[in-house]
Design a protein around this motif. Sequence first.
Motif, PDB file in Angstrom:
ATOM      1  N   ASP A  27       0.857  -1.186   0.000  1.00  0.00           N
ATOM      2  CA  ASP A  27       0.000   0.000   0.000  1.00  0.00           C
ATOM      3  C   ASP A  27       0.895   1.238   0.000  1.00  0.00           C
ATOM      4  O   ASP A  27       2.122   1.130   0.103  1.00  0.00           O
ATOM      5  CB  ASP A  27      -0.974   0.003   1.191  1.00  0.00           C
ATOM      6  CG  ASP A  27      -0.271   0.088   2.525  1.00  0.00           C
ATOM      7  OD1 ASP A  27       0.502   1.050   2.742  1.00  0.00           O
ATOM      8  OD2 ASP A  27      -0.490  -0.793   3.371  1.00  0.00           O
ATOM      9  N   LEU A  54      -3.638  10.932  -4.058  1.00  0.00           N
ATOM     10  CA  LEU A  54      -2.820   9.929  -3.369  1.00  0.00           C
ATOM     11  C   LEU A  54      -2.733  10.230  -1.874  1.00  0.00           C
ATOM     12  O   LEU A  54      -2.778   9.320  -1.045  1.00  0.00           O
ATOM     13  CB  LEU A  54      -1.415   9.877  -3.983  1.00  0.00           C
ATOM     14  CG  LEU A  54      -1.324   9.258  -5.375  1.00  0.00           C
ATOM     15  CD1 LEU A  54       0.064   9.471  -5.967  1.00  0.00           C
ATOM     16  CD2 LEU A  54      -1.682   7.789  -5.331  1.00  0.00           C
ATOM     17  N   ARG A  57      -6.650   9.709  -0.493  1.00  0.00           N
ATOM     18  CA  ARG A  57      -7.249   8.371  -0.597  1.00  0.00           C
ATOM     19  C   ARG A  57      -6.343   7.228  -0.152  1.00  0.00           C
ATOM     20  O   ARG A  57      -6.829   6.158   0.191  1.00  0.00           O
ATOM     21  CB  ARG A  57      -7.686   8.105  -2.037  1.00  0.00           C
ATOM     22  CG  ARG A  57      -8.755   9.040  -2.518  1.00  0.00           C
ATOM     23  CD  ARG A  57      -9.133   8.727  -3.930  1.00  0.00           C
ATOM     24  NE  ARG A  57      -9.955   9.793  -4.490  1.00  0.00           N
ATOM     25  CZ  ARG A  57     -10.315   9.863  -5.744  1.00  0.00           C
ATOM     26  NH1 ARG A  57      -9.940   8.927  -6.597  1.00  0.00           N
ATOM     27  NH2 ARG A  57     -11.047  10.854  -6.175  1.00  0.00           N
ATOM     28  N   HIS A  58      -5.037   7.445  -0.221  1.00  0.00           N
ATOM     29  CA  HIS A  58      -4.114   6.336   0.044  1.00  0.00           C
ATOM     30  C   HIS A  58      -3.118   6.620   1.160  1.00  0.00           C
ATOM     31  O   HIS A  58      -2.227   5.816   1.401  1.00  0.00           O
ATOM     32  CB  HIS A  58      -3.377   5.948  -1.235  1.00  0.00           C
ATOM     33  CG  HIS A  58      -4.302   5.491  -2.316  1.00  0.00           C
ATOM     34  ND1 HIS A  58      -4.869   4.240  -2.328  1.00  0.00           N
ATOM     35  CD2 HIS A  58      -4.802   6.135  -3.400  1.00  0.00           C
ATOM     36  CE1 HIS A  58      -5.654   4.120  -3.382  1.00  0.00           C
ATOM     37  NE2 HIS A  58      -5.638   5.263  -4.048  1.00  0.00           N
TER      38      HIS A  58
END
Length: 96
Positions: A27, A54, A57-58
């Motif tokens: 991830d 990015l 969301r991540h």
Amino acid sequence: MTDELGFIDPTAGGSKARIALAPRPMDLAGKVVGLLDNTKEQGDLILQTLGQALRERHGVARVVIRRKEHYSKPAAEAIISQMANEVQVAIAAVGG
């Protein structure tokens, strides 16, 4: 005379040695991501938007954006070295 045209597969590759892909992280949370702008139109805007997504969301910790000198030339060795030392994941843009 033949009615058939020859076909050249541009994906067939050449005689150069193949380079293995870098390992992919499971991830992006907490990672520093490098985005390489290819200097094509809207590439910078696309990368800024991607960087924001990015992070949101991540869970990317930081985004580093670098810009190539010209779209038709490979990135300078200095830019590649800087990014390699600074980021854990790198993405190259393809602006239109």
